[in-house]
Write a protein that holds these residues in place. Structure first.
Motif, short mmCIF file in Angstrom:
data_model
loop_
_atom_site.label_atom_id
_atom_site.label_comp_id
_atom_site.label_asym_id
_atom_site.label_seq_id
_atom_site.Cartn_x
_atom_site.Cartn_y
_atom_site.Cartn_z
N TYR A 237 0.55 -1.14 -0.03
CA TYR A 237 -0.40 0.07 0.14
C TYR A 237 0.50 1.11 -0.06
O TYR A 237 0.61 2.73 -0.47
N GLN A 238 2.25 0.76 0.56
CA GLN A 238 3.12 2.06 1.03
C GLN A 238 3.72 2.65 -0.80
O GLN A 238 3.81 3.64 -0.78
N GLY A 239 4.42 1.44 -0.54
CA GLY A 239 4.95 1.83 -2.10
C GLY A 239 4.11 1.67 -3.47
O GLY A 239 4.57 2.35 -4.62
N ALA A 240 2.94 1.52 -3.45
CA ALA A 240 2.38 1.33 -5.15
C ALA A 240 1.88 2.64 -5.42
O ALA A 240 1.92 3.36 -4.77
N PRO A 241 1.61 2.94 -6.09
CA PRO A 241 1.04 4.77 -6.71
C PRO A 241 -0.41 4.99 -6.01
O PRO A 241 -1.39 4.12 -5.78
N ALA A 246 -5.93 3.38 -3.69
CA ALA A 246 -6.87 3.49 -3.67
C ALA A 246 -7.81 2.24 -3.34
O ALA A 246 -8.80 1.53 -3.60
N PHE A 247 -7.25 1.42 -4.98
CA PHE A 247 -7.88 0.69 -5.95
C PHE A 247 -8.06 -0.34 -5.31
O PHE A 247 -8.63 -1.16 -5.43
N LEU A 248 -6.97 -1.02 -4.99
CA LEU A 248 -6.24 -1.81 -4.59
C LEU A 248 -7.16 -2.95 -3.24
O LEU A 248 -7.73 -3.56 -2.55
N ALA A 305 -3.57 1.02 5.93
CA ALA A 305 -3.18 -0.20 4.69
C ALA A 305 -3.55 -0.98 6.75
O ALA A 305 -4.53 -1.90 6.08
N PHE A 306 -2.66 -0.95 7.51
CA PHE A 306 -3.29 -1.53 8.93
C PHE A 306 -4.87 -1.75 9.19
O PHE A 306 -5.62 -2.30 9.72
N SER A 307 -5.62 -0.55 8.69
CA SER A 307 -6.72 0.55 9.14
C SER A 307 -7.49 -1.10 8.19
O SER A 307 -8.76 -1.77 8.64
N SER A 308 -7.57 -1.11 6.85
CA SER A 308 -7.68 -1.84 6.49
C SER A 308 -7.55 -3.35 6.19
O SER A 308 -8.56 -3.97 6.56
#
Length: 483
Positions: A237-241, A246-248, A305-308
């Motif tokens: 999540y951090q590395g992706a655009p 948002a999509f992932l 990300a951890f929230s997800s």
């Protein structure tokens, strides 16, 4: 005896949305080969393909099977298909101008890969056979591997794409091995036939069947970031655009839970006692580890990300309820969750400039210079935390009440305590925006399309919090397919 298989007109009509998206993706790739790249034209083709696909989905009507029972169409698949299309449209809208600011370019494969990913997600939840689930899962995963590493000159994007590829391949091995064991014990990969075989006691080996089901759960757990198979998510999540993040964290997670629900409710309902207890434990671990890990994050994308991960734990509560009410609560939650996270990551993508705008301290005093963005981001944070009268509160209430009706009192108590913990890190971002002095002057540009999208997502969060009846009723109608 020779058996002749043929594709009927009904089969073609059944996969018409996928055909439309495939044609749109091929047109985009053809446009990419033109001497002069035209991003606006490729965006128009993508949006037209997604909208046309949505119309084709709405035309299905009724419940039916195509391709000799390999795919099944119903109100359930229609509900999720429309969610995938909507998230695809929103992801393309917020991507405008973002990649150029990150030193990349909005190449044609970006649009095409989003469309291919949507096709994969649709196959996953339409599948009535483990083979089709696997094919949809792989089409989705292969598209996401490339999208996560789309910023070729960004080391974090490359790292995220490589980690996602390696761990995704690992998860695929679990899924395939589990499917092979289930086929060996039941003699079929068709979900309905598996249920008949298990229910009639025709399983060759009960321990091997249980092992196969466990391996399938591991495979799904990797895809939707369930503890302890979640460690790829913060780095990816951090590395992706940010637009891909948002999509992932929205559509693929919805597809993972949609396929998980269908596989286990249709195929393994006679064995529910064997896996409901396991899901109970995974739900507790997931929401607890997710929330505690989010507390110590200083990067906004890692925090979300951890929230997800924590929200995956809440969604598991609805899955293990294992009835129409629980399924409906999961479907409602997925819609609301998608709106909240798309909005939050859209604002992060607006504020982000290089490595600036990603740390929590970068948001200090943001409300003084950008009051509208700060207000909308605060709304999404409050909704993610589950404060009334937002849709986040209604979604959690629906899941928790469904669990209580099935006697999972302690599970709900743990979930409520976790919700209270999550308030700390969501409110911390709001405090930085409104109650801290500005540390970094963040220049922002909001395109009219993105502004309209944020206004729409904010309206969704408010309206489905105040008036959730329409969406809840549609979710119940979709869930009745399994009753």
């Amino acid at each position: 005896m020779d058996v002749t298989y043929y594709v009927s007109r009904e089969d073609i009509q059944g996969i018409l949305p996928e055909i439309i998206l495939l044609v749109a993706a091929l047109v985009i790739l053809s446009l990419e080969m033109l001497p002069k790249r035209r991003p606006s034209l490729m965006l128009a083709v993508s949006l037209l393909g997604l909208m046309s696909g949505s119309i084709a989905v709405l035309q299905h009507g009724g419940e039916r099977s195509v391709f000799s029972g390999m795919l099944s169409l119903s109100a359930y698949t229609m509900f999720l298909d429309l969610l995938y299309m909507a998230v695809g449209i929103a992801s393309l809208v917020i991507a405008q101008n973002y990649l150029e600011r990150r030193g990349g370019s909005l190449r044609g494969e970006y649009y095409a890969l989003i469309l291919f990913a949507v096709i994969g997600m649709m196959l996953m939840t339409r599948a009535n056979d483990l083979v089709i689930v696997f094919l949809g899962l792989e089409l989705l995963s292969l598209s996401l591997y490339v999208l996560v590493g789309f910023l070729r000159h960004d080391i974090y994007s490359n790292e995220g794409g490589l980690k996602y590829l390696l761990l995704g391949a690992f998860a695929t091995g679990f899924f395939l091995f589990g499917a092979a064991l289930i086929y060996g014990t039941t003699g079929t990969t068709n979900l309905e036939q598996m249920a008949v075989t298990i229910g009639s006691g025709g399983v060759l080996s009960q321990p091997i069947l249980s092992l196969g089901i466990g391996l399938l759960i591991v495979g799904f757990a990797f895809k939707v970031a369930i503890v302890p198979f979640h460690m790829w998510s913060p780095d990816v999540y951090q590395g992706a655009p940010t637009t891909i993040t948002a999509f992932l964290c929205t559509a693929p997670k919805a597809a993972g839970f949609g396929a998980l629900l269908k596989v286990f409710i249709v195929g393994f309902s006679p064995e529910s006692d064997a896996w409901v207890g396991l899901l109970w434990i995974l739900a507790v671990l997931t929401m607890t580890v997710g929330n505690l890990s989010a507390l110590v994050q200083s990067d906004v994308k890692r925090m979300l990300a951890f929230s997800s991960v924590a929200h995956a734990g809440y969604l598991l509560i609805g899955v293990l309820v294992f009835d129409t009410r629980g399924i409906a609560s999961v479907l409602f939650y997925l819609i609301v969750y998608a709106a909240m996270n798309l909005g939050a990551f859209a604002i992060v993508s607006i504020v982000e400039k290089g490595e600036m705008g990603l740390a929590l301290e970068d948001y200090r005093g943001l409300a003084a210079r950008h009051p509208w963005l700060s207000a909308v981001l605060s709304l999404f944070m409050i909704s993610l935390a589950g404060f009334p009268p937002t849709a986040g509160f209604t979604a959690k209430y629906a899941v928790f009440s469904a669990a209580i009706s099935k006697g999972h009192i302690w599970l709900v108590v743990i979930a409520v305590l976790n919700t209270l913990v999550s308030v700390i890190y969501y409110v911390r971002l709001i405090v930085n925006m409104y109650m801290q002095k500005e540390k970094t002057e963040l220049a922002t540009f909001v395109s009219p399309n993105t502004m309209l999208l944020l206004a729409f997502l904010a309206a969704v969060v408010i309206l489905f919090g105040l008036m959730p009846q329409w969406l809840l009723e549609n979710a119940r109608q979709a869930a009745t397919v399994f009753s």
